[in-house]
Design a protein around this motif. Structure first.
Motif, PDB file in Angstrom:
ATOM      1  N   ALA A  12       0.706  -1.187   0.276  1.00 24.37           N
ATOM      2  CA  ALA A  12       0.338   0.403   0.150  1.00 24.37           C
ATOM      3  C   ALA A  12       0.911   1.585  -0.050  1.00 24.37           C
ATOM      4  N   GLY A  13       2.016   1.440   0.688  1.00 24.22           N
ATOM      5  CA  GLY A  13       2.428   2.208   1.437  1.00 24.22           C
ATOM      6  C   GLY A  13       2.945   2.866  -0.303  1.00 24.22           C
ATOM      7  N   ALA A  14       4.139   1.178  -0.956  1.00 24.49           N
ATOM      8  CA  ALA A  14       4.401   1.986  -2.249  1.00 24.49           C
ATOM      9  C   ALA A  14       3.712   2.424  -3.145  1.00 24.49           C
ATOM     10  N   GLY A  15       2.625   1.326  -3.081  1.00 20.16           N
ATOM     11  CA  GLY A  15       1.168   2.415  -4.070  1.00 20.16           C
ATOM     12  C   GLY A  15       0.930   4.192  -4.131  1.00 20.16           C
ATOM     13  N   GLU A  16       1.232   4.151  -2.584  1.00 19.40           N
ATOM     14  CA  GLU A  16       1.146   5.717  -2.566  1.00 19.40           C
ATOM     15  C   GLU A  16       2.589   6.702  -2.730  1.00 19.40           C
ATOM     16  N   LYS A  74       1.271   2.916 -10.962  1.00 16.02           N
ATOM     17  CA  LYS A  74       0.649   4.277 -10.864  1.00 16.02           C
ATOM     18  C   LYS A  74       0.612   4.726 -12.104  1.00 16.02           C
ATOM     19  N   GLN A  75       2.068   3.542 -12.678  1.00 14.73           N
ATOM     20  CA  GLN A  75       2.315   5.152 -14.191  1.00 14.73           C
ATOM     21  C   GLN A  75       2.613   4.801 -15.871  1.00 14.73           C
ATOM     22  N   LYS A  76       3.007   5.388 -16.429  1.00 15.18           N
ATOM     23  CA  LYS A  76       3.787   4.390 -17.167  1.00 15.18           C
ATOM     24  C   LYS A  76       5.388   4.793 -17.258  1.00 15.18           C
ATOM     25  N   ALA A  77       6.118   4.080 -16.516  1.00 21.06           N
ATOM     26  CA  ALA A  77       7.052   3.698 -16.317  1.00 21.06           C
ATOM     27  C   ALA A  77       7.888   2.529 -17.078  1.00 21.06           C
ATOM     28  N   GLU A  78       9.230   2.895 -16.938  1.00 18.47           N
ATOM     29  CA  GLU A  78       9.491   0.969 -17.531  1.00 18.47           C
ATOM     30  C   GLU A  78      10.721  -0.014 -16.675  1.00 18.47           C
ATOM     31  N   THR A  79      10.843  -1.012 -16.106  1.00 14.02           N
ATOM     32  CA  THR A  79      11.664  -1.701 -14.885  1.00 14.02           C
ATOM     33  C   THR A  79      11.887  -2.931 -16.178  1.00 14.02           C
ATOM     34  N   GLU A  80      12.629  -2.946 -17.460  1.00 15.12           N
ATOM     35  CA  GLU A  80      12.639  -4.265 -17.909  1.00 15.12           C
ATOM     36  C   GLU A  80      14.385  -4.427 -17.338  1.00 15.12           C
ATOM     37  N   LYS A  81      15.027  -6.145 -17.665  1.00 15.79           N
ATOM     38  CA  LYS A  81      15.778  -5.634 -17.058  1.00 15.79           C
ATOM     39  C   LYS A  81      17.169  -4.969 -17.530  1.00 15.79           C
ATOM     40  N   LYS A 114       2.247   9.741  -5.828  1.00 14.96           N
ATOM     41  CA  LYS A 114       2.843  11.111  -5.840  1.00 14.96           C
ATOM     42  C   LYS A 114       3.761  11.446  -6.551  1.00 14.96           C
ATOM     43  N   LEU A 115       4.880  10.422  -6.447  1.00 14.42           N
ATOM     44  CA  LEU A 115       5.677  10.100  -7.654  1.00 14.42           C
ATOM     45  C   LEU A 115       5.521  11.013  -9.609  1.00 14.42           C
ATOM     46  N   SER A 116       4.031  10.305  -9.496  1.00 11.33           N
ATOM     47  CA  SER A 116       3.070  10.244 -10.693  1.00 11.33           C
ATOM     48  C   SER A 116       2.607  11.400 -10.880  1.00 11.33           C
ATOM     49  N   SER A 127       4.454  14.053 -13.766  1.00 11.35           N
ATOM     50  CA  SER A 127       4.015  14.008 -14.660  1.00 11.35           C
ATOM     51  C   SER A 127       4.489  13.470 -16.297  1.00 11.35           C
ATOM     52  N   ALA A 128       3.703  13.900 -17.068  1.00  8.60           N
ATOM     53  CA  ALA A 128       3.849  13.725 -18.673  1.00  8.60           C
ATOM     54  C   ALA A 128       5.718  12.939 -18.883  1.00  8.60           C
ATOM     55  N   ARG A 129       6.431  13.213 -18.245  1.00 11.73           N
ATOM     56  CA  ARG A 129       8.105  12.775 -18.216  1.00 11.73           C
ATOM     57  C   ARG A 129       7.949  11.274 -18.059  1.00 11.73           C
ATOM     58  N   ARG A 130       9.038  10.458 -18.897  1.00 15.54           N
ATOM     59  CA  ARG A 130       8.895   9.660 -19.028  1.00 15.54           C
ATOM     60  C   ARG A 130       9.916   9.278 -18.149  1.00 15.54           C
ATOM     61  N   LEU A 131       9.286   7.890 -17.030  1.00 16.20           N
ATOM     62  CA  LEU A 131      10.586   7.980 -15.965  1.00 16.20           C
ATOM     63  C   LEU A 131      10.963   5.701 -16.110  1.00 16.20           C
ATOM     64  N   VAL A 132      12.259   5.840 -15.735  1.00 11.97           N
ATOM     65  CA  VAL A 132      12.677   4.499 -15.877  1.00 11.97           C
ATOM     66  C   VAL A 132      12.858   4.382 -13.994  1.00 11.97           C
TER      67      VAL A 132
END
Length: 108
Positions: free
Chosen positions: A31-35, A69-76, A39-41, A45-50
């Motif tokens: 739950a804390g990570a989702g929150e 919570k956002q469009k982010a890349e987590t690929e290895k 907030k990070l989202s 905003s619309a910037r790319r996040l890795v």
């Protein structure tokens, strides 16, 4: 990372042989990570996040909750590419502080 099952059990888990397959997030940690992701989202905003994460289960699950919570890349592959590019380089240095050098942990 968010609160892990190891935190709840009051044990320290720093060995990858234990921390990678075990001791993910608790319900409160999830739950804390989702929150935090929400907030990070709002901040980026619309910037790319890795998202860079260790492969410990607690850190990986935190990254996944944030990613939801956002469009982010987590690929290895992205992580490997970043670590390869930065290996041994000075990352940051605060006034009067020694430099921080990225030295990846090599595992067999």
């Amino acid at each position: 990372h968010g609160e892990s099952l190891a935190n709840v059990a009051k044990i320290i888990v720093s060995d990858p042989a234990i921390g990678v397959p075990q001791f993910g997030l608790s319900d409160a940690g999830r739950a804390g990570a989702g929150e935090a992701g929400q907030k990070l989202s709002e901040l980026v905003s619309a910037r790319r996040l890795v998202i860079l994460s260790s492969d410990f289960k607690r850190a990986h699950e935190t990254a996944l909750e944030v990613r939801l919570k956002q469009k982010a890349e987590t690929e290895k592959d992205i992580v490997d590419e970043v670590f390869a590019a930065l290996q041994g380089k000075v990352l940051a240095r605060a006034e009067g502080e020694p430099p921080v050098i990225l030295v990846p942990l090599l595992r067999e």
